[in-house]
Design an enzyme around this catalytic site. Structure first.
Site, PDB file in Angstrom:
ATOM      1  N   GLY A  36       0.807  -1.204   0.000  1.00 44.07           N
ATOM      2  CA  GLY A  36       0.000   0.000   0.000  1.00 44.07           C
ATOM      3  C   GLY A  36       0.842   1.256   0.000  1.00 44.07           C
ATOM      4  N   VAL A  41       1.161  -5.184   3.362  1.00 41.31           N
ATOM      5  CA  VAL A  41       0.079  -5.831   4.087  1.00 41.31           C
ATOM      6  C   VAL A  41       0.363  -7.325   4.069  1.00 41.31           C
ATOM      7  CG1 VAL A  41      -2.389  -6.241   4.256  1.00 41.31           C
ATOM      8  CG2 VAL A  41      -1.549  -4.049   3.390  1.00 41.31           C
ATOM      9  N   LYS A  56      -1.375  -4.584   8.389  1.00 45.65           N
ATOM     10  CA  LYS A  56      -0.830  -3.486   7.577  1.00 45.65           C
ATOM     11  C   LYS A  56       0.354  -2.886   8.325  1.00 45.65           C
ATOM     12  CE  LYS A  56      -3.362  -1.012   5.032  1.00 45.65           C
ATOM     13  NZ  LYS A  56      -4.346  -0.099   4.414  1.00 45.65           N
ATOM     14  N   ASP A 150     -11.143   8.125  -2.002  1.00 37.62           N
ATOM     15  CA  ASP A 150     -10.434   7.336  -3.011  1.00 37.62           C
ATOM     16  C   ASP A 150     -11.151   6.008  -3.240  1.00 37.62           C
ATOM     17  OD1 ASP A 150      -8.508   6.817  -4.895  1.00 37.62           O
ATOM     18  OD2 ASP A 150      -7.031   6.069  -3.474  1.00 37.62           O
TER      19      ASP A 150
END
Length: 559
Positions: A36, A41, A56, A150
């Site tokens: 990410g 992750v 994460k 997003d």
């Protein structure tokens, strides 16, 4: 700036080895699920309960470089309180001196993006079911004053029962407005007109627009706004005109047009969508309950007993953690993991498909294919040049002869860093742009509009992706105050390329930086001439001018 470790206990956070595997807290880390904005992750397994989680990993150094430390702290505190069946849950936050580990709900079905790529458009009933789930999650977070900004099929995950789970809800809210395009992998296809034009917006309305684009993708397997030429794409988005296939229900067309309304004041609200006749069909009651409480205050005796057995502790210890809302305590985390996993299974039986998902959805290829780095451009299938999401699958593109992208917000190269920057400098000089050097691998560039006499500005930053590959990242600059405060370099017009060559480092130095998956190449500041910095405020949006600068620069570099 206050260290993040000041707000998390460190006692149980140290990394340990567990039979050769990395262990963080009570979780044994496994394979990498994806990469990410802030880090990787990984799949994790609770050592006592055996439940899978997604972990994460936020790299502290990268968080500091993006200047989002305070925002991350606030967002994490809020996300920990969210409990919704169609939002990825944050169970726990574990902090170490080098990283922050966010222990989140694990789903096995992959991205909605990949599913559409593999299977094409969904039928109307299935599209409505998934869209109802997505909108329920969006509504839940909007009521808690959190906006996604997003939303796209890549951020919607699917569980084993084909239920939607919105990921990264709230994390994208940490990004500044000016970084939207860079954090969206160079694809503005899901962005609302007010976002790409640089106008102010409150937030919820941009999620409505993006949700409309997702609904269109579910129903059609294509994107409503798409074009190889960025300015043309922006014009299509700002005009709000999109093709509606004949097979679409007139009722859903009216909903799409209301959601994809260019004027945010006239755009559909969540209330409007909920009251729409198409949306209300087969709507499960649990998605929009009269009482918006999604978590029970009753203690689950079976879960309580299971925690006591696993941790060899008393019921009083567990109850004390729950009543005191000590969500970070391992006992409380384990309790909620057990509750949530059981609830997820029950909801799947009560509300969703009674049969297993099709084999094509859960095959190994689908689950392990890496996340696409950018959206490639596709072969037109009709005179309307519709671009199917199915063709976005890079595995299929190898066999279908799909051509590569003509644009993205960055250039990859395996040349030496100094050679890359030398070519960039030659191109800037040829275009007669003005620039200043922040460091040998970071430039700020501007171009004067001969008609309006205003400046369009951008930054060029070279990043190391791996041991052999470098990425030249393009970013629009709208903040003159920040630019003036940097004070690390002065603008130059048509400077000599030799200034960059003087900053060369040995190949061994470049290789030393390959330890990170993506680190900024930094060096000493190069001082050029002392032309004054222009602090004249610039009007409105410069997004189109920014992309024109990018296109001109790419054209010269490609020669």
């Amino acid at each position: 700036m206050r260290r993040l470790s000041s707000w998390r206990k460190m006692a149980t956070a140290e990394k340990q080895k567990h039979d050769g595997r990395v262990k963080i807290g009570h979780y044994i880390l496994g394979d990498t699920l994806g990469v990410g904005t802030f880090g990787k992750v990984k799949v994790g397994k609770h050592e006592l309960t055996g439940h899978k989680v997604a972990v994460k990993i936020l790299n502290r150094q990268k968080i500091r470089s993006l200047d989002v430390v305070g925002k991350i702290r606030r967002e994490i505190q809020n996300l920990k309180l969210f409990r919704h069946p169609h939002i990825i849950k944050l169970y726990q936050v574990i902090s170490t001196p080098s990283d922050i580990f966010m222990v989140m709900e694990y789903v096995s079905g992959g991205e909605l993006f990949d599913y559409i790529c593999k299977n094409g458009r969904l039928d109307e009933k299935e599209s409505r079911r998934l869209f109802q789930q997505i909108l329920s999650g969006v509504d839940y977070c909007h009521r808690h004053m959190v906006v996604h900004r997003d939303l796209k099929p890549e951020n919607v995950l699917l569980d084993a029962h084909m239920n939607a789970k919105i990921a990264d809800f709230g994390l994208s809210n940490m990004m500044s407005d000016g970084e939207f395009l860079r954090t969206s992998c160079g694809s503005p296809n899901y962005a609302a007109p007010e976002v790409i034009s640089g106008r102010l917006y409150a937030g919820p309305e941009v999620d409505i627009w993006s949700s409309g684009v997702i609904l269109y993708a579910l129903l059609c397997g294509t994107l409503p706004f798409d074009d190889d030429h960025v300015p043309t794409l922006f014009k299509k988005i700002c005009d709000g005109i999109f093709y509606t296939p004949q097979y679409l229900n007139p009722s859903v067309i009216s909903l799409l047009k209301h959601m994809l309304q260019v004027d945010p004041m006239k755009r559909a609200t969540i209330k409007d969508i909920r009251e729409h006749e198409w949306f209300k069909q087969d709507l499960p009651k649990y998605l929009f309950p009269e009482d918006p409480s999604y978590s029970s205050t009753m203690i689950d005796d079976e879960a309580l007993k299971e925690v006591c057995e696993k941790f060899e502790c008393s019921e009083e210890e567990v109850l004390s953690c729950l009543y005191n809302r000590n969500h970070q305590d391992p006992l409380a985390v384990a309790y909620h993991l057990i509750i949530d996993n059981r609830r997820i299974m029950n909801e799947a039986k009560d509300f969703y498909l009674a049969t297993s998902p099709p084999d094509s959805f859960l095959d190994d290829h689908h689950l392990t294919r890496p996340h696409p780095e950018r959206v490639p451009f596709l072969v037109a299938e009709t005179p309307r040049a519709r671009h199917t999401l199915d063709e976005l699958n890079p595995q299929k593109s190898k066999h279908q002869g799909v051509r590569k992208a003509k644009w993205h917000l960055g250039i990859r190269s395996q040349s030496r860093p100094n050679d890359i920057m030398a070519e960039v400098c030659r191109a800037i000089k040829q275009l007669d742009y003005e620039w200043k050097v922040v460091n040998p691998y970071y430039l700020r560039v501007r171009r004067k509009n001969p008609v309006t006499s205003t400046y369009s500005k951008m930054s060029l930053q070279l990043y190391q992706v791996d041991s052999r590959t470098y990425l030249l990242d393009f970013r629009s600059i709208d903040d003159e105050i920040t630019e003036a405060k940097s004070g690390t370099a002065t603008p130059q017009r048509s400077g000599s390329v030799s200034n960059y060559r003087s900053c060369q480092r040995s190949d061994s130095d470049a290789e030393a930086q390959g330890k990170s998956s993506e680190v900024s190449l930094t060096s000493s500041v190069t001082s050029l001439d002392s032309s004054p910095v222009d602090l004249t405020p610039r009007p409105g949006s410069h997004t189109i001018e920014f992309f024109e600068m990018c296109a001109n620069l790419i054209k010269i570099l490609a020669q």
